[in-house]
Write a protein that holds these residues in place. Structure first.
Motif, short mmCIF file in Angstrom:
data_model
loop_
_atom_site.label_atom_id
_atom_site.label_comp_id
_atom_site.label_asym_id
_atom_site.label_seq_id
_atom_site.Cartn_x
_atom_site.Cartn_y
_atom_site.Cartn_z
N LYS A 214 -20.57 20.70 14.84
CA LYS A 214 -21.13 22.02 14.60
C LYS A 214 -20.83 22.95 15.78
CE LYS A 214 -25.39 24.45 13.68
NZ LYS A 214 -26.80 24.43 13.54
N ILE A 215 -20.42 24.17 15.47
CA ILE A 215 -20.10 25.13 16.52
C ILE A 215 -21.39 25.76 17.03
CG2 ILE A 215 -18.96 27.31 17.03
CD1 ILE A 215 -16.78 26.53 15.13
N VAL A 216 -21.55 25.73 18.34
CA VAL A 216 -22.72 26.32 18.98
C VAL A 216 -22.24 27.48 19.85
CG1 VAL A 216 -24.63 25.91 20.58
CG2 VAL A 216 -23.87 24.09 19.05
N GLY B 69 -5.06 30.45 20.96
CA GLY B 69 -4.21 30.42 22.15
C GLY B 69 -2.76 30.65 21.75
N ALA B 70 -2.34 30.00 20.66
CA ALA B 70 -0.97 30.16 20.16
C ALA B 70 -0.86 31.40 19.27
CB ALA B 70 -0.54 28.92 19.38
N TRP B 71 -1.91 31.71 18.53
CA TRP B 71 -1.90 32.85 17.61
C TRP B 71 -3.29 33.40 17.39
CZ3 TRP B 71 -5.00 31.06 13.81
CH2 TRP B 71 -4.93 29.70 13.49
N VAL B 72 -3.35 34.66 16.94
CA VAL B 72 -4.59 35.32 16.54
C VAL B 72 -4.46 35.60 15.05
CG1 VAL B 72 -5.99 37.42 16.76
CG2 VAL B 72 -4.93 36.41 18.78
N PHE B 73 -5.52 35.31 14.29
CA PHE B 73 -5.49 35.50 12.83
C PHE B 73 -6.92 35.75 12.35
CE2 PHE B 73 -4.44 34.24 8.40
CZ PHE B 73 -3.22 34.90 8.27
N PRO B 74 -7.09 36.46 11.26
CA PRO B 74 -8.44 36.65 10.73
C PRO B 74 -9.07 35.31 10.32
CG PRO B 74 -6.94 38.23 9.77
CD PRO B 74 -6.10 37.25 10.52
N THR B 75 -10.38 35.20 10.52
CA THR B 75 -11.10 34.05 9.99
C THR B 75 -11.14 34.20 8.47
OG1 THR B 75 -13.23 35.19 10.08
CG2 THR B 75 -12.60 33.88 12.02
N LEU B 76 -11.65 33.21 7.78
CA LEU B 76 -11.76 33.31 6.33
C LEU B 76 -12.70 34.45 5.94
CD1 LEU B 76 -10.91 32.25 3.64
CD2 LEU B 76 -12.64 30.48 3.81
N LYS B 77 -13.80 34.61 6.68
CA LYS B 77 -14.70 35.74 6.41
C LYS B 77 -13.98 37.06 6.66
CE LYS B 77 -19.15 33.50 7.02
NZ LYS B 77 -20.41 33.42 7.72
N PRO C 29 -17.96 37.86 12.54
CA PRO C 29 -16.90 37.02 13.11
C PRO C 29 -15.62 37.11 12.26
CG PRO C 29 -18.48 35.66 11.95
CD PRO C 29 -19.00 37.07 11.91
N LEU C 30 -14.78 38.11 12.55
CA LEU C 30 -13.63 38.39 11.71
C LEU C 30 -12.30 37.85 12.24
CD1 LEU C 30 -14.32 42.05 10.51
CD2 LEU C 30 -15.09 39.90 9.52
N VAL D 179 -13.89 27.37 3.28
CA VAL D 179 -15.29 27.68 2.94
C VAL D 179 -16.14 26.45 3.20
CG1 VAL D 179 -16.87 28.27 1.06
CG2 VAL D 179 -14.62 29.35 1.17
N GLY D 180 -17.26 26.64 3.90
CA GLY D 180 -18.18 25.54 4.14
C GLY D 180 -17.89 24.74 5.40
N ASP D 181 -16.83 25.05 6.14
CA ASP D 181 -16.58 24.31 7.37
C ASP D 181 -17.43 24.87 8.51
OD1 ASP D 181 -15.27 26.57 8.28
OD2 ASP D 181 -13.31 25.63 8.48
N GLU D 182 -17.22 24.36 9.72
CA GLU D 182 -18.08 24.76 10.84
C GLU D 182 -17.90 26.22 11.27
OE1 GLU D 182 -14.35 23.03 11.69
OE2 GLU D 182 -16.07 21.95 10.94
N ILE D 183 -16.71 26.77 11.09
CA ILE D 183 -16.51 28.19 11.43
C ILE D 183 -17.21 29.07 10.39
CG2 ILE D 183 -14.82 30.05 11.73
CD1 ILE D 183 -12.86 27.92 12.78
N TRP D 184 -17.09 28.69 9.12
CA TRP D 184 -17.72 29.45 8.03
C TRP D 184 -19.25 29.43 8.17
CZ3 TRP D 184 -16.04 32.52 4.10
CH2 TRP D 184 -16.95 32.80 3.07
N ASN D 185 -19.81 28.27 8.49
CA ASN D 185 -21.27 28.10 8.54
C ASN D 185 -21.89 28.42 9.90
OD1 ASN D 185 -21.50 27.27 5.86
ND2 ASN D 185 -21.05 25.16 6.40
N MET D 186 -21.09 28.88 10.84
CA MET D 186 -21.59 29.16 12.18
C MET D 186 -22.70 30.20 12.15
SD MET D 186 -19.44 30.59 15.39
CE MET D 186 -19.19 32.13 14.57
#
Length: 165
Positions: A3-5, A64-72, A58-59, A156-163
């Motif tokens: 889980k991401i804290v 480090g290698a690349w920047v990209f939009p999160t799923l949200k 959180p968009l 959807v539903g992973d730790e970044i999505w549910n943070m």
């Protein structure tokens, strides 16, 4: 992944924001302007990826290698670049975190490059389902008939999505 804290969050300097958007522009072109904001915050977390809050959401993410939009980010600010479109049969697997296999792919945009992030979208609505890393360039992906084409990175539903922030 655990889980991401969120440990800390603070706004970044304008120059850092410009650099972030330039790196995003390398990935999605002029659509990076859709993510401009007066204030961008960085979230310090226990994850390997840096997350950026644009307009308090959180968009964006930076590996480090690349920047990209999160799923949200891809859902809230749709952009036409870097798309791999999957058929209805693949959707349940994609939203549960599966990698993208060639039989489920119906379309690939020309700007998809091996080793770069892509958004996986559904065929009917064009809605983003996951973010992945392309394993092949667009022409090779289209020419292939079987095998893994995109490695799942965020769904959807992973730790970044549910943070929780």
């Amino acid at each position: 992944m655990k889980k991401i804290v969120v440990k800390k969050r603070h706004s970044i300097r304008k120059s850092q924001g410009v650099d972030l958007l330039l790196r995003l522009e390398e990935q999605i072109g002029s659509s990076a302007n859709l993510f401009r904001a007066d204030m961008i915050e960085v979230l310090e977390t226990n994850a390997d990826v840096s997350l950026f809050m644009v307009a308090k959401k959180p968009l964006l993410m930076d590996t480090g290698a690349w920047v990209f939009p999160t799923l949200k980010g891809a859902v809230q600010v749709p952009f036409p670049e870097r798309r791999v479109t999957v058929d209805a049969g693949a959707i349940p697997y994609v939203v549960n975190g599966a990698d993208i296999m060639r039989p489920g792919i119906v379309a690939v945009t020309d700007d998809v490059k091996a080793g770069c992030p892509v958004q996986i979208v559904d065929e009917r609505h064009g809605k983003p389902l996951a973010i992945g890393i392309a394993l092949f360039d667009a022409p090779d992906m289209r020419a292939s008939t079987a095998g893994k084409m995109v490695k799942k990175f965020h769904h959807v539903g992973d730790e970044i999505w549910n943070m929780e922030i």
